[in-house]
Scaffold this active site. Structure first.
Site, PDB file in Angstrom:
ATOM      1  N   GLU A  37      -7.629  -6.652  -4.755  1.00  0.00           N
ATOM      2  CA  GLU A  37      -8.217  -6.496  -3.426  1.00  0.00           C
ATOM      3  C   GLU A  37      -9.225  -7.579  -3.059  1.00  0.00           C
ATOM      4  OE1 GLU A  37      -7.198  -4.725  -1.222  1.00  0.00           O
ATOM      5  OE2 GLU A  37      -6.174  -3.023  -2.111  1.00  0.00           O
TER       6      GLU A  37
ATOM      7  N   SER B 102     -10.261  -3.887   5.432  1.00  0.00           N
ATOM      8  CA  SER B 102      -8.934  -3.330   5.181  1.00  0.00           C
ATOM      9  C   SER B 102      -8.198  -3.086   6.485  1.00  0.00           C
ATOM     10  CB  SER B 102      -9.062  -2.004   4.424  1.00  0.00           C
ATOM     11  OG  SER B 102      -7.805  -1.360   4.296  1.00  0.00           O
TER      12      SER B 102
ATOM     13  N   ASN C 186      -3.364  -3.387  -3.191  1.00  0.00           N
ATOM     14  CA  ASN C 186      -3.083  -4.577  -2.399  1.00  0.00           C
ATOM     15  C   ASN C 186      -1.624  -4.987  -2.552  1.00  0.00           C
ATOM     16  OD1 ASN C 186      -3.813  -6.420  -0.420  1.00  0.00           O
ATOM     17  ND2 ASN C 186      -4.483  -7.965  -1.868  1.00  0.00           N
TER      18      ASN C 186
ATOM     19  N   THR D 281       0.875  -1.168   0.000  1.00  0.00           N
ATOM     20  CA  THR D 281       0.000   0.000   0.000  1.00  0.00           C
ATOM     21  C   THR D 281       0.913   1.219   0.000  1.00  0.00           C
ATOM     22  OG1 THR D 281      -1.613  -1.316   1.180  1.00  0.00           O
ATOM     23  CG2 THR D 281      -1.833   1.056   1.430  1.00  0.00           C
TER      24      THR D 281
END
Length: 549
Positions: free
Chosen positions: A401, A433, A382, A362
């Site tokens: 993701e 997340s 991701n 990230t």
């Protein structure tokens, strides 16, 4: 035109308006985004303007994580009010709970990680559009133009990025995973100008048409046609239906600070508050602990066991699942969980249960503007380079993701995080997340803006940066570069850590029964305000750049 010339041209249009008493600061994951964000602030833009310009710049210059094909979270503190913009990706309409399982209901390796089937509907452009509508001050076109220039005219490829690209291509080849990534990035050479004409054209449509320049019209047609050709499941209806979501940030007192942090579908805000509050309770009963001593690390690892047990059970997309936010950070609940921490030995992982009754590549950036506003923004596709699939004709990398959902309850994702029913795959649902953009206020003023990449390790990077600054009074440079550690319940009794722990500490942890995993994680970008003077730092291990001006 070289990047240097591009920035000279930009500088000609900059009209500095800051007085000697007005400070601003940026902490960015690369120099290109730092220069663009600084330029926007010097033109009179606010922190949100700078964030939008930086986000689009990173889509060009930080392809491993910066994106228009992914999503993220933006935490804003502006005009003494907090706001949170959730532009996390969504599962497509055709997604289903068992889409990554074989006929025997076992998880199919790599299907949620690589290739066209791994991507959720991107949210970044919608998120930036919403942020601009609510908080922007400079024209949208002004904010997107620097990214257009960098994509069209090119930027000088950093040696480290070129090496990363080369290693990624070789790794995919070795695994036998066929992707089109090399067709777009295989010619990248360190020190030479790298151009992305398809991405430039896409960014021009976004510049000229805003939200519709991505989710409707030509770009949406290109994405949908590519998906259909490659066997993906995102269609034009999925794109047209996507909207970033405004949410209320989690706000909670800790010590003399007010912590503003990320609500679900982030698991990180709840996690860092649990860590900070439990640490406060447990440490109050103990003699002062030396920073990164074996006892300090053990206590925080014990807390981490409980944090991740709760994460697996209770956290998911709040539009689909009633997440018990208040209960998880309630004073009495925190006291109960604190009392379960064993200060002398490791708790048995299998016996650490949820307490209530019934991705790593990230990137992050932090901004404080000359008006006293701040943005903490974390964005991702991701894994490094996401799914490894570039949308042909549009030039951007798709996220992977979908791996952040629970493909099967009780089965870990690529980061080792185990999920449950709350995070199972459903159409139009946002995946859980660990991104945790966070701001600390002191007396109503910005004290700290912080955040990091790193998958599940994000929470450890963030809460430890806060402890470093508050408990151990470190400056920004020390706070981001001090060795960190991470424990998440599973794998059992494993502590991941940075270089720099004392050999005696490592030996004591091993004697307690911990298994040590020496691997770096995270890339903190942090700004600290001490007595009205800003201090910013980017972690040395990355390609970051920070400015105070």
């Amino acid at each position: 035109m070289t990047l240097r010339i591009v920035y000279v041209v930009l500088a000609l249009f900059v009209c500095p308006i800051l007085s000697a008493k007005e400070q601003a600061a940026v902490a960015m994951p690369d120099k290109f985004s730092a220069d663009v964000a600084k330029s926007i602030l010097q033109q009179g833009g606010n922190a949100v303007d700078a964030a939008i310009a930086a986000q689009f710049t990173l889509a060009v210059t930080l392809p491993e994580a910066g994106n228009i094909g992914g999503g993220g979270f933006m935490l804003v503190y502006k005009d003494n009010k907090a706001d949170f913009i959730d532009y996390r990706e969504k599962a497509p309409t055709a997604a289903d709970r068992d889409m990554y399982l074989d006929k025997h209901k076992n998880v199919i390796p790599n299907k949620s990680l690589y290739g066209i089937f791994a991507s959720g509907v991107p949210g970044t452009v919608s998120g930036m559009w919403l942020a601009h509508q609510k908080h922007g001050s400079l024209p949208w076109k002004t904010l997107v133009q620097p990214a257009v220039d960098l994509a069209k005219q090119g930027f000088v490829m950093p040696e480290r990025l070129a090496g990363y690209i080369d290693r990624y291509i070789k790794r995919m080849d070795k695994k036998g995973i066929k992707l089109n990534f090399a067709s777009y990035f295989g010619h990248a050479v360190g020190g030479e100008v790298f151009k992305q004409p398809e991405l430039a054209a896409t960014l021009e449509r976004i510049r000229d048409q805003g939200y519709d320049g991505f989710y409707k019209g030509q770009t949406a047609e290109i994405i949908a046609a590519f998906m259909q050709k490659a066997g993906g499941i995102i269609n034009q209806q999925d794109l047209a239906a996507y909207q970033a979501q405004q949410r209320t940030p989690i706000q909670s007192d800790w010590r003399e600070y007010q912590v503003l942090t990320s609500p679900p579908p982030s698991s990180g805000g709840i996690a860092i508050l649990q860590w900070l509050k439990m640490y406060q309770n447990v440490s109050a009963e103990l003699p002062a602990m030396a920073h990164n001593s074996s006892q300090y690390i053990h206590i925080l690892a014990e807390i981490g066991k409980r944090v991740f047990a709760d994460r697996a059970q209770y956290l998911g997309d709040p539009d689909f699942y009633d997440v018990p936010v208040k209960q998880l950070i309630d004073k009495d609940y925190i006291a109960k969980r604190s009392g379960q921490v064993d200060t002398d030995k490791i708790s048995v992982s299998e016996q650490v249960k949820p307490g209530l009754h019934e991705s790593e590549e990230t990137t992050h950036f932090s901004i404080v503007d000359q008006y006293g506003n701040a943005v903490s923004n974390t964005t991702t596709i991701n894994l490094g380079f996401g799914s490894g699939v570039v949308v042909e004709g549009a030039g951007f990398i798709l996220n992977n993701e979908m791996d952040d959902f629970s493909a099967k309850p009780g089965v870990a994702n690529v980061f080792g995080a185990i999920g449950g029913k709350a995070n199972e795959i459903q159409p139009h649902k946002r995946m859980l997340s660990s991104m945790t953009p966070t701001i600390l206020l002191k007396g109503g003023k910005i004290f700290m803006v912080t955040g990091s990449p790193g998958g599940t390790t994000i929470m450890s990077s963030v809460y430890q940066s806060i402890l470093n600054a508050v408990v151990y009074n470190m400056n920004a440079e020390q706070a981001v570069n001090s060795p960190r550690f991470h424990h998440q319940l599973w794998p059992k009794d494993v502590i991941r850590y940075h270089d720099g722990l004392k050999p005696q500490v490592e030996s004591e942890l091993k004697d307690m029964g911990y298994k040590l995993d020496n691997r770096h994680f995270g890339d903190l970008q942090t700004i600290i305000n001490r007595d009205g003077k800003l201090d910013a730092a980017s972690e040395r291990s990355g390609r970051g750049q920070s400015y105070v001006f």
